[in-house]
Each structure stands twice: as C-alpha cells, then as structure tokens.
Design a protein around this motif. Sequence first.
Motif: not given
Length: 334
Positions: A36, A40-41, A60
């Motif tokens: 994460k 990160p997405q 995060d």
Amino acid sequence: MRILYIGDDWVGSNARSLADGFREAGHEVVVVDSTKVTLPQRFSPPWIYSKLARRRAGWDIMAVHDEIDRLAADFTPDVLFVFKGVHLDQQRLLSVPARVRIHYSPDDVSNPENTSPAYLAHEAAWDLIVTTKRHNVSELRERGARAVTFVASAYDPAWHRPCARRGGDRFLAGFIGARRPDRTGLLVDLAREHRSRLAVYGPGWRREPALVRAGAAVRGPVYGEHFSVAVAAVTANLVLLNSANRDTHTCRSFEIPAAGGLFVGERTDEHAALLAEDSECFLFSGTAELREILDRCDRHPGQAAKVAEAGYRRIVSGGHRYVDRAREIIDAIA
C-alpha cells in the motif's frame, strides 16, 4: 532465526519469493505487506497524493508501521529484514527491537529513483545492506554503510518453470518488462520488422502507439505462473537491461531460462559468466547482432530449442533460487 520481513506481498513479487526463500531455508518468517506504501493503487487517493506531494501518503505509512510494531512486540524477531523500504519511516524501522536490521536493495541505490532523502540520511545505521548490483558495493561503502554484501537476482520455482503452451499463440520474439525509454526504440523497430510475430508484455506498452500500429501483440504485465505461460509461447525471449540502474544482469536473467525460455540477452560479463554463449544462450551487443540471432532462431527452431534446454539445465542446477540467496544473506550476517 525469527525474521520479521517487510516487503511487497503480492503474488509474483520478488519480495514474496525471497520471504518464502527464508522460510524454505528453515527460518520462522512473519511478513508485513508494504504494497500500500510502495505501489498505491492507480488513481486511488494515496496514488494521487504521491503524484502531487512527491512522497507516499503518511496515513498508509503509519498503518504499516503500527502493524510492524505490533508484530515485533509479539514475535520478538532476531532479524528485521526490509525489502526496499525507502518510503517507510527509517527511524521507526531502525527502532524495531531486533539483533540485526537488514535493508535489501534490488535496484541501483545510486539512482535517485530508488532512494529517498530519509533513507539516505539513515543508510549508515543499517547493520547490513544487501544489493544485487556489484557496482553498488563500493559506492555504499564510500557512503558510510556499516556492512554491504552482494547477492545476485534469482528465480522462484513456484512460478518460473517450463509450462505447456496455451492456445494458438506462437511468437518468434518476445519481451516481458516495463516500458522504458531505453527499450522503446528497439522494440518498435522489431515490431516493424516482425509485426504479429513479436509479443510485448508489461506496464505502459499499450500507451506506445508505434508498437500497436506495427501490429505487435501488445499486452499487459504478467506475474507468477502467467509469466512462464507467456515465455512458453515465444521462441526467443529478450532479456533487456535497465540502463538507469546500470544493470549487468536482472531478474529476467534467471527467470527466462528457469521457465524453459531461450535467453537472448545483452552481452555483459555477468551474463557471459551465467550461461555459455551459443550453447546455453544467445548474447548480442547491438541491433545487427540481435537481428542475426532472431533470423537464426527463425530458420533453425530446433537448434534454438536445444540451446533453451541447455540454459534451463544450467540455471536450475546452479543454485539460483531465492532460497539459495536467502542462505547467502544468512551467511553474510553469521
């Protein structure tokens, strides 16, 4: 040993493979997933924040460290092992109770893309830094690192193994890897020559219109077993290095032959030492030599298959698994 392992834990990641290598070597391993923070997405709030602020989202980072601290208190590790944790809080990492704290750098640590100001400020506080780049060893020592050891990249037999071909796909040449400026021109030229007989897998390539217009099979990234399935459909698997990392070998140097693919790579001292040229791999120093190799593979597919088989035997018998690298790292701290 009890190893608290911090790294990206998605299927097919090198960090996951090395964590499993430590477990296979006989150590008790607990993993904290750092994905994460590291990746990160795309288009998520943390991803947008990282693009705007040029650093990872603090919430995060804090969540990962809270998990590290909670597990460390219960697990009482002998070793804290961090796989490219340059975006994490270095002070919090170095305060984790452990006899030895190791940072593993799979990329060139003299390339600013692979470090952070916070990491560089604390680099000398790590007990051991492991690098896969030989040229980094002296550079790290000059920067004040306490101890440095080199280990080569590796392959994971859980993912990298000969697979049956799926469907009707069959390509003369193929490349699996991220889109980079130092690779684009060569692959576009090959696409114009070989059209649908060239396959290119990896992030970013669908945004290269010249590849698509030339008719190459342009596809997304492949990980885990899907990597080996992609290799199975290609006669000549290209091993292209990352010039920004000053690569002289890469993970693909081991993964391609371990998956049964024919290694067609850039000529370097490390590649020449890894596989015997013309009998276990084909090496090239320029586009003219690469074109001659591809023409040879096209005219003599049986010979290409024999070279691929010899390269496979050399790699899988040579101690190049992640468990072998884990043992080398443990030997370095012993």
